[in-house]
Design a protein around this motif. Structure first.
Motif, PDB file in Angstrom:
ATOM      1  N   LEU A  44       0.830  -1.215   0.000  1.00 19.81           N
ATOM      2  CA  LEU A  44       0.000   0.000   0.000  1.00 19.81           C
ATOM      3  C   LEU A  44       0.866   1.268   0.000  1.00 19.81           C
ATOM      4  CD1 LEU A  44      -2.978  -1.027   2.315  1.00 19.81           C
ATOM      5  CD2 LEU A  44      -2.875  -1.046  -0.174  1.00 19.81           C
ATOM      6  N   PHE A  45       2.057   1.173   0.599  1.00 20.91           N
ATOM      7  CA  PHE A  45       3.013   2.289   0.553  1.00 20.91           C
ATOM      8  C   PHE A  45       3.391   2.588  -0.900  1.00 20.91           C
ATOM      9  CE2 PHE A  45       7.469   3.676   0.334  1.00 20.91           C
ATOM     10  CZ  PHE A  45       7.446   4.798   1.142  1.00 20.91           C
ATOM     11  N   LEU A  46       3.664   1.526  -1.675  1.00 18.76           N
ATOM     12  CA  LEU A  46       4.015   1.707  -3.093  1.00 18.76           C
ATOM     13  C   LEU A  46       2.818   2.229  -3.882  1.00 18.76           C
ATOM     14  CD1 LEU A  46       6.152  -1.498  -3.779  1.00 18.76           C
ATOM     15  CD2 LEU A  46       6.968   0.854  -3.742  1.00 18.76           C
ATOM     16  N   PHE A  47       1.631   1.671  -3.607  1.00 16.17           N
ATOM     17  CA  PHE A  47       0.441   2.074  -4.372  1.00 16.17           C
ATOM     18  C   PHE A  47       0.103   3.547  -4.123  1.00 16.17           C
ATOM     19  CE2 PHE A  47      -4.047   2.639  -5.200  1.00 16.17           C
ATOM     20  CZ  PHE A  47      -4.168   2.054  -6.437  1.00 16.17           C
ATOM     21  N   PHE A  48      -0.041   3.916  -2.847  1.00 15.73           N
ATOM     22  CA  PHE A  48      -0.428   5.300  -2.551  1.00 15.73           C
ATOM     23  C   PHE A  48       0.732   6.271  -2.792  1.00 15.73           C
ATOM     24  CE2 PHE A  48      -3.798   2.945  -0.391  1.00 15.73           C
ATOM     25  CZ  PHE A  48      -4.896   3.588  -0.951  1.00 15.73           C
ATOM     26  N   GLY A  49       1.965   5.781  -2.684  1.00 12.81           N
ATOM     27  CA  GLY A  49       3.122   6.593  -3.048  1.00 12.81           C
ATOM     28  C   GLY A  49       3.079   6.950  -4.530  1.00 12.81           C
ATOM     29  N   GLY A  50       2.735   5.966  -5.360  1.00 11.42           N
ATOM     30  CA  GLY A  50       2.612   6.190  -6.804  1.00 11.42           C
ATOM     31  C   GLY A  50       1.513   7.189  -7.127  1.00 11.42           C
ATOM     32  N   LEU A  51       0.383   7.060  -6.425  1.00  8.93           N
ATOM     33  CA  LEU A  51      -0.719   8.012  -6.643  1.00  8.93           C
ATOM     34  C   LEU A  51      -0.327   9.415  -6.182  1.00  8.93           C
ATOM     35  CD1 LEU A  51      -4.114   6.316  -5.655  1.00  8.93           C
ATOM     36  CD2 LEU A  51      -3.224   6.750  -7.924  1.00  8.93           C
ATOM     37  N   ALA A  78      -6.747  -0.895  -7.472  1.00  2.00           N
ATOM     38  CA  ALA A  78      -6.271  -0.404  -8.778  1.00  2.00           C
ATOM     39  C   ALA A  78      -7.453  -0.133  -9.705  1.00  2.00           C
ATOM     40  CB  ALA A  78      -5.330  -1.422  -9.412  1.00  2.00           C
ATOM     41  N   PHE A  79      -8.472  -0.996  -9.645  1.00  3.36           N
ATOM     42  CA  PHE A  79      -9.661  -0.795 -10.487  1.00  3.36           C
ATOM     43  C   PHE A  79     -10.453   0.423 -10.009  1.00  3.36           C
ATOM     44  CE2 PHE A  79      -8.404  -5.103 -11.261  1.00  3.36           C
ATOM     45  CZ  PHE A  79      -8.685  -5.305 -12.599  1.00  3.36           C
ATOM     46  N   ILE A  80     -10.467   0.664  -8.694  1.00  2.00           N
ATOM     47  CA  ILE A  80     -11.162   1.840  -8.152  1.00  2.00           C
ATOM     48  C   ILE A  80     -10.448   3.110  -8.633  1.00  2.00           C
ATOM     49  CG2 ILE A  80     -11.721   3.090  -6.010  1.00  2.00           C
ATOM     50  CD1 ILE A  80     -11.997   0.253  -4.686  1.00  2.00           C
ATOM     51  N   ALA A  81      -9.108   3.105  -8.578  1.00  2.00           N
ATOM     52  CA  ALA A  81      -8.326   4.263  -9.044  1.00  2.00           C
ATOM     53  C   ALA A  81      -8.579   4.501 -10.530  1.00  2.00           C
ATOM     54  CB  ALA A  81      -6.842   4.026  -8.786  1.00  2.00           C
ATOM     55  N   ASP A  82      -8.633   3.410 -11.323  1.00  2.00           N
ATOM     56  CA  ASP A  82      -8.898   3.544 -12.756  1.00  2.00           C
ATOM     57  C   ASP A  82     -10.310   4.096 -12.988  1.00  2.00           C
ATOM     58  OD1 ASP A  82      -8.361   2.972 -15.655  1.00  2.00           O
ATOM     59  OD2 ASP A  82     -10.108   1.699 -15.333  1.00  2.00           O
ATOM     60  N   ILE A 106       7.714  12.334 -13.770  1.00  2.00           N
ATOM     61  CA  ILE A 106       6.763  12.142 -12.667  1.00  2.00           C
ATOM     62  C   ILE A 106       5.720  11.089 -13.049  1.00  2.00           C
ATOM     63  CG2 ILE A 106       4.850  13.339 -11.482  1.00  2.00           C
ATOM     64  CD1 ILE A 106       7.652  13.837 -10.280  1.00  2.00           C
ATOM     65  N   ASN A 107       5.261  11.129 -14.288  1.00  2.00           N
ATOM     66  CA  ASN A 107       4.308  10.122 -14.772  1.00  2.00           C
ATOM     67  C   ASN A 107       4.951   8.740 -14.781  1.00  2.00           C
ATOM     68  OD1 ASN A 107       3.170   8.520 -17.318  1.00  2.00           O
ATOM     69  ND2 ASN A 107       1.535   9.755 -16.427  1.00  2.00           N
ATOM     70  N   SER A 108       6.179   8.665 -15.291  1.00  2.00           N
ATOM     71  CA  SER A 108       6.887   7.369 -15.355  1.00  2.00           C
ATOM     72  C   SER A 108       7.113   6.805 -13.959  1.00  2.00           C
ATOM     73  CB  SER A 108       8.244   7.535 -16.043  1.00  2.00           C
ATOM     74  OG  SER A 108       8.089   8.174 -17.266  1.00  2.00           O
ATOM     75  N   THR A 109       7.555   7.673 -13.031  1.00  2.00           N
ATOM     76  CA  THR A 109       7.865   7.205 -11.675  1.00  2.00           C
ATOM     77  C   THR A 109       6.597   6.724 -10.958  1.00  2.00           C
ATOM     78  OG1 THR A 109       9.622   8.854 -11.633  1.00  2.00           O
ATOM     79  CG2 THR A 109       9.086   7.812  -9.547  1.00  2.00           C
ATOM     80  N   GLY A 110       5.528   7.501 -11.056  1.00  2.00           N
ATOM     81  CA  GLY A 110       4.263   7.110 -10.425  1.00  2.00           C
ATOM     82  C   GLY A 110       3.739   5.792 -10.981  1.00  2.00           C
ATOM     83  N   THR A 111       3.803   5.652 -12.305  1.00  2.00           N
ATOM     84  CA  THR A 111       3.362   4.413 -12.963  1.00  2.00           C
ATOM     85  C   THR A 111       4.206   3.228 -12.485  1.00  2.00           C
ATOM     86  OG1 THR A 111       2.791   5.715 -14.906  1.00  2.00           O
ATOM     87  CG2 THR A 111       2.917   3.346 -15.222  1.00  2.00           C
ATOM     88  N   LEU A 112       5.525   3.457 -12.401  1.00  2.00           N
ATOM     89  CA  LEU A 112       6.453   2.403 -11.982  1.00  2.00           C
ATOM     90  C   LEU A 112       6.200   1.965 -10.543  1.00  2.00           C
ATOM     91  CD1 LEU A 112       8.961   0.886 -13.138  1.00  2.00           C
ATOM     92  CD2 LEU A 112      10.364   2.567 -11.964  1.00  2.00           C
ATOM     93  N   TYR A 113       5.954   2.916  -9.652  1.00  2.00           N
ATOM     94  CA  TYR A 113       5.662   2.594  -8.239  1.00  2.00           C
ATOM     95  C   TYR A 113       4.497   1.596  -8.166  1.00  2.00           C
ATOM     96  CZ  TYR A 113       8.314   5.812  -5.173  1.00  2.00           C
ATOM     97  OH  TYR A 113       9.283   6.435  -4.438  1.00  2.00           O
TER      98      TYR A 113
ATOM     99  N   TRP B   6      -2.256  21.867  -5.931  1.00  2.00           N
ATOM    100  CA  TRP B   6      -2.038  20.417  -5.928  1.00  2.00           C
ATOM    101  C   TRP B   6      -3.042  19.701  -5.025  1.00  2.00           C
ATOM    102  CZ3 TRP B   6       0.908  17.379  -1.992  1.00  2.00           C
ATOM    103  CH2 TRP B   6       1.066  16.048  -2.395  1.00  2.00           C
ATOM    104  N   ILE B   7      -3.700  18.676  -5.556  1.00  2.00           N
ATOM    105  CA  ILE B   7      -4.625  17.857  -4.761  1.00  2.00           C
ATOM    106  C   ILE B   7      -3.937  16.505  -4.546  1.00  2.00           C
ATOM    107  CG2 ILE B   7      -6.946  16.854  -4.633  1.00  2.00           C
ATOM    108  CD1 ILE B   7      -7.737  18.948  -6.823  1.00  2.00           C
ATOM    109  N   PRO B   8      -3.568  16.168  -3.288  1.00  2.00           N
ATOM    110  CA  PRO B   8      -2.861  14.900  -3.042  1.00  2.00           C
ATOM    111  C   PRO B   8      -3.644  13.686  -3.535  1.00  2.00           C
ATOM    112  CG  PRO B   8      -2.851  16.285  -1.090  1.00  2.00           C
ATOM    113  CD  PRO B   8      -3.757  16.945  -2.065  1.00  2.00           C
ATOM    114  N   PHE B   9      -2.949  12.741  -4.135  1.00  2.00           N
ATOM    115  CA  PHE B   9      -3.486  11.480  -4.675  1.00  2.00           C
ATOM    116  C   PHE B   9      -4.350  11.669  -5.925  1.00  2.00           C
ATOM    117  CE2 PHE B   9      -2.974  10.808  -0.063  1.00  2.00           C
ATOM    118  CZ  PHE B   9      -1.970   9.864  -0.095  1.00  2.00           C
ATOM    119  N   ALA B  10      -4.565  12.891  -6.341  1.00  2.00           N
ATOM    120  CA  ALA B  10      -5.354  13.125  -7.562  1.00  2.00           C
ATOM    121  C   ALA B  10      -4.502  13.819  -8.623  1.00  2.00           C
ATOM    122  CB  ALA B  10      -6.589  13.955  -7.241  1.00  2.00           C
TER     123      ALA B  10
END
Lengths: 145, 79
Positions: A44-51, A78-82, A106-113, B6-10
């Protein structure tokens, strides 16, 4: 003989399903509580870190399908985020889209996380499914002490 | 001003755009936390193992990056 038989791990499909629904929950269900919560924290650290880094735009089933296959291993989150990406960001006006869409590194790093978190969770799902029964090992060690 | 919008997580964290490589450290930390929770036989030295793996992977990737820079900047022009 009976001890070597008891060290063999049996397959646990229920734990694997739980591990996909919420990372680490499969291990919690089979009695490896502390391990399960540590795994949950890591994934969850990786998931929310990526977001947090790339925003909701980094989880995109339609535009980044290959990345999403790895990200989907994170579970329903992941489906909820999508869903939020497709229903809120992609339908917003152009100014909002330009402000909320991540670009470049930033897009690449977030996607990679999120993708690496998903692939890591796939390993944890397989471990919950057929990995060793570490809980009983600890119990045996304690009993022999 | 950009940070206020900036909106966190969005929304994306654009303030990190120029120092994106720093984000490698929390990435390797997250992977180490999940991997070591599965891999270690005893959780007694767990956080020490996590710290060790985070350091090893980070140093390894930085070393590969430096090698790649040296290869592209100095070795390729010679060839």
């Amino acid at each position: 003989m009976s001890q070597s038989k008891s060290t063999q791990s049996s397959l646990r499909p229920g734990a694997a399903v739980l591990a996909w629904i919420l990372p680490g929950l499969g291990h919690v269900a089979i009695g490896q509580t502390r391990r399960g919560f540590l795994m949950m924290f890591g994934i969850l650290f990786l998931f929310f870190g990526g977001l947090l880094i790339g925003g909701i735009d980094v989880v995109d089933m339609k535009q980044d399908r290959l990345w999403f296959i790895a990200q989907a291993c994170n579970g329903p989150v992941a489906f909820i985020a999508d869903y939020f990406n497709q229903s809120m960001l992609k339908t917003a006006d152009l100014a909002t889209q330009a402000r909320m869409t991540s670009l470049g590194n930033i897009n690449s790093t977030g996607t990679l996380y999120i993708a690496l978190g998903g692939l890591m969770n796939l390993i944890l799902i397989l471990d919950a499914f057929g990995g060793p029964d570490r809980g009983s090992e600890h119990r045996r060690r304690r009993e022999s002490d | 001003m950009q940070l206020i919008a900036w909106i966190p997580f969005a929304g994306p964290l654009n303030s990190m755009q120029s120092i994106w490589y720093v984000l490698l450290v929390p990435l390797t930390f997250g992977i180490a936390v999940a991997y070591k929770a599965m891999r270690v036989s005893s959780l007694e030295n767990y956080w020490r193992q996590v710290l060790l793996m985070t350091t090893q992977v980070t140093v390894g990737i930085v070393a590969l990056g430096i090698l790649l820079i040296l290869f592209v900047k100095y070795l390729v022009p010679i060839l």
